[in-house]
Design a protein around this motif. Structure first.
Motif, PDB file in Angstrom:
ATOM      1  N   VAL A  94      18.159 -14.021  12.144  1.00 36.60           N
ATOM      2  CA  VAL A  94      17.024 -13.115  12.338  1.00 36.60           C
ATOM      3  C   VAL A  94      16.253 -12.875  11.041  1.00 36.60           C
ATOM      4  CG1 VAL A  94      18.083 -11.972  14.316  1.00 36.60           C
ATOM      5  CG2 VAL A  94      18.494 -11.079  12.022  1.00 36.60           C
ATOM      6  N   VAL A  95      16.572 -13.616   9.987  1.00 34.36           N
ATOM      7  CA  VAL A  95      15.822 -13.519   8.731  1.00 34.36           C
ATOM      8  C   VAL A  95      14.425 -14.080   8.928  1.00 34.36           C
ATOM      9  CG1 VAL A  95      15.676 -14.448   6.382  1.00 34.36           C
ATOM     10  CG2 VAL A  95      17.842 -13.550   7.227  1.00 34.36           C
ATOM     11  N   LYS A  96      13.421 -13.445   8.290  1.00 38.31           N
ATOM     12  CA  LYS A  96      12.039 -13.904   8.404  1.00 38.31           C
ATOM     13  C   LYS A  96      11.380 -13.937   7.033  1.00 38.31           C
ATOM     14  CE  LYS A  96      10.997  -9.166   9.841  1.00 38.31           C
ATOM     15  NZ  LYS A  96      10.446  -8.306  10.894  1.00 38.31           N
ATOM     16  N   ALA A  97      10.200 -14.519   6.960  1.00 37.11           N
ATOM     17  CA  ALA A  97       9.508 -14.706   5.683  1.00 37.11           C
ATOM     18  C   ALA A  97       9.260 -13.384   4.971  1.00 37.11           C
ATOM     19  CB  ALA A  97       8.180 -15.448   5.900  1.00 37.11           C
ATOM     20  N   GLU A  98       9.009 -12.317   5.735  1.00 37.43           N
ATOM     21  CA  GLU A  98       8.735 -11.013   5.141  1.00 37.43           C
ATOM     22  C   GLU A  98       9.910 -10.491   4.320  1.00 37.43           C
ATOM     23  OE1 GLU A  98       5.652 -11.834   7.897  1.00 37.43           O
ATOM     24  OE2 GLU A  98       7.838 -11.932   8.135  1.00 37.43           O
ATOM     25  N   ASP A  99      11.116 -10.963   4.587  1.00 35.27           N
ATOM     26  CA  ASP A  99      12.279 -10.537   3.815  1.00 35.27           C
ATOM     27  C   ASP A  99      12.221 -11.015   2.374  1.00 35.27           C
ATOM     28  OD1 ASP A  99      13.633  -9.183   5.938  1.00 35.27           O
ATOM     29  OD2 ASP A  99      14.240 -11.120   6.751  1.00 35.27           O
ATOM     30  N   PHE A 100      11.386 -12.016   2.097  1.00 38.51           N
ATOM     31  CA  PHE A 100      11.265 -12.591   0.757  1.00 38.51           C
ATOM     32  C   PHE A 100       9.911 -12.277   0.115  1.00 38.51           C
ATOM     33  CE2 PHE A 100      13.986 -15.223   3.411  1.00 38.51           C
ATOM     34  CZ  PHE A 100      15.151 -15.254   2.676  1.00 38.51           C
ATOM     35  N   PHE A 101       9.182 -11.324   0.691  1.00 41.07           N
ATOM     36  CA  PHE A 101       7.808 -11.038   0.255  1.00 41.07           C
ATOM     37  C   PHE A 101       7.634  -9.565  -0.088  1.00 41.07           C
ATOM     38  CE2 PHE A 101       3.660  -9.327   1.450  1.00 41.07           C
ATOM     39  CZ  PHE A 101       2.813 -10.067   0.640  1.00 41.07           C
ATOM     40  N   ARG A 102       6.839  -9.310  -1.134  1.00 44.51           N
ATOM     41  CA  ARG A 102       6.435  -7.936  -1.457  1.00 44.51           C
ATOM     42  C   ARG A 102       5.126  -7.979  -2.225  1.00 44.51           C
ATOM     43  NH1 ARG A 102       8.713  -2.921  -1.447  1.00 44.51           N
ATOM     44  NH2 ARG A 102       7.878  -1.397  -2.914  1.00 44.51           N
ATOM     45  N   HIS A 103       4.201  -7.118  -1.849  1.00 45.33           N
ATOM     46  CA  HIS A 103       2.938  -6.979  -2.577  1.00 45.33           C
ATOM     47  C   HIS A 103       3.083  -5.860  -3.599  1.00 45.33           C
ATOM     48  CE1 HIS A 103      -1.335  -6.990  -3.416  1.00 45.33           C
ATOM     49  NE2 HIS A 103      -1.355  -5.675  -3.217  1.00 45.33           N
ATOM     50  N   VAL A 104       2.684  -6.117  -4.829  1.00 42.02           N
ATOM     51  CA  VAL A 104       2.840  -5.140  -5.908  1.00 42.02           C
ATOM     52  C   VAL A 104       1.474  -4.635  -6.346  1.00 42.02           C
ATOM     53  CG1 VAL A 104       3.721  -4.725  -8.229  1.00 42.02           C
ATOM     54  CG2 VAL A 104       4.954  -6.264  -6.673  1.00 42.02           C
ATOM     55  N   GLU A 105       1.249  -3.351  -6.177  1.00 46.17           N
ATOM     56  CA  GLU A 105      -0.009  -2.713  -6.589  1.00 46.17           C
ATOM     57  C   GLU A 105       0.074  -2.310  -8.065  1.00 46.17           C
ATOM     58  OE1 GLU A 105      -2.780  -2.220  -5.004  1.00 46.17           O
ATOM     59  OE2 GLU A 105      -2.239  -2.683  -2.905  1.00 46.17           O
ATOM     60  N   PRO A 106      -1.075  -2.166  -8.740  1.00 50.00           N
ATOM     61  CA  PRO A 106      -1.065  -1.634 -10.112  1.00 50.00           C
ATOM     62  C   PRO A 106      -0.421  -0.258 -10.148  1.00 50.00           C
ATOM     63  CG  PRO A 106      -3.210  -2.582  -9.585  1.00 50.00           C
ATOM     64  CD  PRO A 106      -2.430  -2.558  -8.298  1.00 50.00           C
ATOM     65  N   GLY A 107       0.353   0.009 -11.202  1.00 51.34           N
ATOM     66  CA  GLY A 107       1.054   1.271 -11.325  1.00 51.34           C
ATOM     67  C   GLY A 107       0.143   2.399 -11.796  1.00 51.34           C
ATOM     68  N   ASN A 108       0.494   3.625 -11.433  1.00 53.41           N
ATOM     69  CA  ASN A 108      -0.258   4.813 -11.835  1.00 53.41           C
ATOM     70  C   ASN A 108       0.198   5.250 -13.228  1.00 53.41           C
ATOM     71  OD1 ASN A 108      -1.585   7.227 -12.120  1.00 53.41           O
ATOM     72  ND2 ASN A 108      -0.710   8.190 -10.303  1.00 53.41           N
ATOM     73  N   THR A 109      -0.670   5.125 -14.207  1.00 58.72           N
ATOM     74  CA  THR A 109      -0.311   5.439 -15.598  1.00 58.72           C
ATOM     75  C   THR A 109      -0.672   6.864 -16.012  1.00 58.72           C
ATOM     76  OG1 THR A 109      -2.425   4.536 -16.389  1.00 58.72           O
ATOM     77  CG2 THR A 109      -0.553   3.022 -16.286  1.00 58.72           C
ATOM     78  N   SER A 110      -1.016   7.714 -15.050  1.00 57.10           N
ATOM     79  CA  SER A 110      -1.375   9.098 -15.382  1.00 57.10           C
ATOM     80  C   SER A 110      -0.120   9.959 -15.472  1.00 57.10           C
ATOM     81  CB  SER A 110      -2.350   9.666 -14.346  1.00 57.10           C
ATOM     82  OG  SER A 110      -1.754   9.660 -13.060  1.00 57.10           O
ATOM     83  N   ASN A 111       0.748   9.614 -16.402  1.00 52.45           N
ATOM     84  CA  ASN A 111       1.958  10.378 -16.670  1.00 52.45           C
ATOM     85  C   ASN A 111       2.064  10.563 -18.179  1.00 52.45           C
ATOM     86  OD1 ASN A 111       3.489   8.048 -17.835  1.00 52.45           O
ATOM     87  ND2 ASN A 111       3.312   7.267 -15.748  1.00 52.45           N
ATOM     88  N   PRO A 112       2.971  11.417 -18.653  1.00 51.66           N
ATOM     89  CA  PRO A 112       3.036  11.686 -20.101  1.00 51.66           C
ATOM     90  C   PRO A 112       3.233  10.453 -20.977  1.00 51.66           C
ATOM     91  CG  PRO A 112       4.305  13.316 -18.897  1.00 51.66           C
ATOM     92  CD  PRO A 112       3.886  12.287 -17.892  1.00 51.66           C
ATOM     93  N   LEU A 113       3.828   9.405 -20.423  1.00 52.88           N
ATOM     94  CA  LEU A 113       4.065   8.190 -21.213  1.00 52.88           C
ATOM     95  C   LEU A 113       2.882   7.232 -21.183  1.00 52.88           C
ATOM     96  CD1 LEU A 113       7.755   7.534 -20.131  1.00 52.88           C
ATOM     97  CD2 LEU A 113       6.971   8.269 -22.399  1.00 52.88           C
ATOM     98  N   GLY A 114       2.015   7.391 -20.203  1.00 57.05           N
ATOM     99  CA  GLY A 114       0.871   6.485 -20.101  1.00 57.05           C
ATOM    100  C   GLY A 114       1.258   5.079 -19.701  1.00 57.05           C
ATOM    101  N   ALA A 115       2.385   4.922 -19.040  1.00 53.90           N
ATOM    102  CA  ALA A 115       2.837   3.610 -18.581  1.00 53.90           C
ATOM    103  C   ALA A 115       3.626   3.773 -17.297  1.00 53.90           C
ATOM    104  CB  ALA A 115       3.690   2.924 -19.644  1.00 53.90           C
ATOM    105  N   GLN A 116       3.567   2.759 -16.451  1.00 52.69           N
ATOM    106  CA  GLN A 116       4.301   2.793 -15.184  1.00 52.69           C
ATOM    107  C   GLN A 116       4.967   1.450 -14.939  1.00 52.69           C
ATOM    108  OE1 GLN A 116       4.532   5.590 -12.904  1.00 52.69           O
ATOM    109  NE2 GLN A 116       6.226   4.275 -12.301  1.00 52.69           N
TER     110      GLN A 116
END
Length: 222
Positions: A52-74
């Motif tokens: 029952v494994v499918k292609a979606e099990d090996f896929f992930r879309h990565v959005e840009p991280g939110n850097t509005s934190n005290p460190l300025g990095a995500q």
């Protein structure tokens, strides 16, 4: 007789070598599954029925991280918890977004070596060696397309020293390399580390330790 001694020496040497990466899988894949029904437990995760494994099990879309934190990095992790198809494959990655002057603070990955490539911007990066190697510091300023390696378990960091945003992609030699942010581990521990331990370790007054423990220590990993 010399040949026998030589063989014994070789066997002793090879038997003492420890694996520094995740175990090799014994099947094509083992997609991680949270459901305990009809599953097999492998490498800390339950495996999905291969039928029952499918292609979606090996896929992930990565959005840009939110850097509005005290460190300025995500840091946006793509470990086995985020991408089940990584289970037993011994690799993972992370996207790191930096605002100007943003910092991915000193941290360590106890189970994985990291190789980082700068996609955009300019980063000042470095890692420190162990006490045994004299606590040497290796640093480099990286520009777009540059690659740098952080050995497994060593404390390292990345700082955006450019004038704009920066982006880097880090690949790691474990499906779950773990992250220990040094400041958080010391001053955000739950329960708190004894002030007596920290004042003696850092050789500073207790008021400084009290101040540090009261600060908000940002966790820039998601």
């Amino acid at each position: 007789m010399k040949a026998v001694y030589f063989l014994v020496a070789i066997l002793a040497l090879t038997s003492s070598i420890a694996s520094a990466y995740d175990p090799s899988p014994l099947q094509d894949f083992c997609v991680a599954l949270n459901d305990t029904k009809n599953a097999v437990f492998v490498n800390g995760k339950l495996c999905k029925d291969p039928k029952v494994v499918k292609a979606e099990d090996f896929f992930r879309h990565v959005e840009p991280g939110n850097t509005s934190n005290p460190l300025g990095a995500q840091v946006t992790q793509v470990f086995v918890d985020q991408l089940p198809g990584l289970n037993t494959l011994g690799i993972s990655l992370a996207r790191i977004d930096f605002a100007p002057k943003g910092l991915n603070p000193p941290h360590t990955h106890p189970r994985g070596t990291e190789i980082l490539i700068v996609v955009e911007g300019t980063l000042y990066v470095g890692f420190g060696t162990s006490n045994q190697d004299g606590n040497r510091l290796f640093t480099k300023v990286l520009n777009k397309g540059d690659v740098f390696v952080f050995p497994i378990g060593l404390i390292h960091f990345q700082l955006n020293v450019g004038y704009g945003n920066a982006v880097a992609i880090a690949a790691l030699s474990s499906q779950n390399p773990g992250t220990i942010t040094i400041a958080n581990a010391l001053f955000k521990a739950n329960p708190s580390i004894s002030s007596e331990v920290l004042t003696k370790a850092f050789q500073v007054d207790k008021t400084i330790i009290d101040y540090l423990q009261k600060q908000f220590w940002s966790d820039n990993n998601n």
